[in-house]
Design a protein around this motif. Structure first.
Motif, PDB file in Angstrom:
ATOM      1  N   MET A 271      -5.749   5.880   8.241  1.00  0.00           N
ATOM      2  CA  MET A 271      -5.117   5.095   6.713  1.00  0.00           C
ATOM      3  C   MET A 271      -6.079   4.244   6.943  1.00  0.00           C
ATOM      4  SD  MET A 271      -2.234   2.201   6.667  1.00  0.00           S
ATOM      5  CE  MET A 271      -0.860   3.599   5.665  1.00  0.00           C
ATOM      6  N   GLU A 272      -7.071   3.815   7.674  1.00  0.00           N
ATOM      7  CA  GLU A 272      -8.201   2.901   6.582  1.00  0.00           C
ATOM      8  C   GLU A 272      -9.747   3.408   6.013  1.00  0.00           C
ATOM      9  OE1 GLU A 272      -9.741   1.651  10.418  1.00  0.00           O
ATOM     10  OE2 GLU A 272      -9.036  -0.719  10.002  1.00  0.00           O
ATOM     11  N   ALA A 273      -9.677   5.603   6.438  1.00  0.00           N
ATOM     12  CA  ALA A 273     -10.470   6.193   5.933  1.00  0.00           C
ATOM     13  C   ALA A 273     -10.159   6.224   4.777  1.00  0.00           C
ATOM     14  CB  ALA A 273     -10.848   7.693   7.221  1.00  0.00           C
ATOM     15  N   SER A 274      -8.571   7.484   4.822  1.00  0.00           N
ATOM     16  CA  SER A 274      -7.524   6.793   3.029  1.00  0.00           C
ATOM     17  C   SER A 274      -8.316   6.269   2.230  1.00  0.00           C
ATOM     18  CB  SER A 274      -6.290   6.825   3.613  1.00  0.00           C
ATOM     19  OG  SER A 274      -5.918   7.677   2.403  1.00  0.00           O
ATOM     20  N   LEU A 275      -7.516   4.935   2.609  1.00  0.00           N
ATOM     21  CA  LEU A 275      -7.659   3.650   1.757  1.00  0.00           C
ATOM     22  C   LEU A 275      -9.350   3.327   1.345  1.00  0.00           C
ATOM     23  CD1 LEU A 275      -5.393   0.985   3.587  1.00  0.00           C
ATOM     24  CD2 LEU A 275      -5.193   2.144   1.013  1.00  0.00           C
ATOM     25  N   LYS A 276      -9.875   3.831   1.985  1.00  0.00           N
ATOM     26  CA  LYS A 276     -11.490   3.561   1.660  1.00  0.00           C
ATOM     27  C   LYS A 276     -12.029   4.837   0.350  1.00  0.00           C
ATOM     28  CE  LYS A 276     -13.609   1.158   6.093  1.00  0.00           C
ATOM     29  NZ  LYS A 276     -14.114   1.080   7.089  1.00  0.00           N
ATOM     30  N   ARG A 277     -11.411   6.059   1.428  1.00  0.00           N
ATOM     31  CA  ARG A 277     -11.936   7.026  -0.048  1.00  0.00           C
ATOM     32  C   ARG A 277     -11.774   6.957  -1.238  1.00  0.00           C
ATOM     33  NH1 ARG A 277     -10.634  10.153   4.636  1.00  0.00           N
ATOM     34  NH2 ARG A 277      -8.800  10.405   3.549  1.00  0.00           N
TER      35      ARG A 277
ATOM     36  N   LEU B  76     -10.854   3.402  -2.605  1.00  0.00           N
ATOM     37  CA  LEU B  76     -11.446   2.700  -3.171  1.00  0.00           C
ATOM     38  C   LEU B  76     -13.042   2.851  -4.012  1.00  0.00           C
ATOM     39  CD1 LEU B  76     -10.349  -0.914  -0.921  1.00  0.00           C
ATOM     40  CD2 LEU B  76      -9.976   0.281  -3.190  1.00  0.00           C
ATOM     41  N   GLU B  77     -13.222   4.566  -2.993  1.00  0.00           N
ATOM     42  CA  GLU B  77     -14.690   4.222  -3.192  1.00  0.00           C
ATOM     43  C   GLU B  77     -14.648   5.622  -4.668  1.00  0.00           C
ATOM     44  OE1 GLU B  77     -16.672   6.346   0.229  1.00  0.00           O
ATOM     45  OE2 GLU B  77     -17.010   4.606   1.092  1.00  0.00           O
ATOM     46  N   SER B  78     -13.366   6.344  -4.603  1.00  0.00           N
ATOM     47  CA  SER B  78     -13.193   6.749  -5.855  1.00  0.00           C
ATOM     48  C   SER B  78     -12.872   6.642  -7.517  1.00  0.00           C
ATOM     49  CB  SER B  78     -12.359   8.018  -5.847  1.00  0.00           C
ATOM     50  OG  SER B  78     -10.957   7.737  -5.929  1.00  0.00           O
ATOM     51  N   ARG B  79     -12.456   4.827  -7.293  1.00  0.00           N
ATOM     52  CA  ARG B  79     -11.427   4.258  -7.497  1.00  0.00           C
ATOM     53  C   ARG B  79     -13.120   3.821  -8.485  1.00  0.00           C
ATOM     54  NH1 ARG B  79      -5.671   0.761  -7.888  1.00  0.00           N
ATOM     55  NH2 ARG B  79      -4.790   3.510  -7.934  1.00  0.00           N
TER      56      ARG B  79
END
Length: 76
Positions: A61-67, A69-72
């Motif tokens: 979940m942390e990795a998914s949220l980081k990805r 945020l980075e894409s935004r």
């Protein structure tokens, strides 16, 4: 709502479509009940995430949220 001594009833927000509710809010920007109704509905198209049950789930979940945020950030 009171209009020149006449009592007006509010629409039933639960029966309104999302589009109709949005249009109503644009006209009645001070109607906190309408705004709360649209917030409570949420976005039916938003992704659903299950609550992490294990440490591995939490890391995913942390990795998914980081990805996300980075894409935004890249889009800005």
């Amino acid at each position: 709502m009171v209009n020149r001594g006449l009592t007006m009833t509010k629409p039933d927000f639960s029966r309104m479509t999302r589009q109709d509710l949005r249009a109503y809010i644009l006209v009645h920007r001070d109607d906190d009940e309408a705004i709360e109704a649209v917030i409570k509905r949420g976005d039916p198209n938003s992704p659903k995430y299950r609550f992490p049950q294990t440490d591995e789930d939490l890391r995913e979940m942390e990795a998914s949220l980081k990805r996300k945020l980075e894409s935004r950030r890249e889009a800005i």
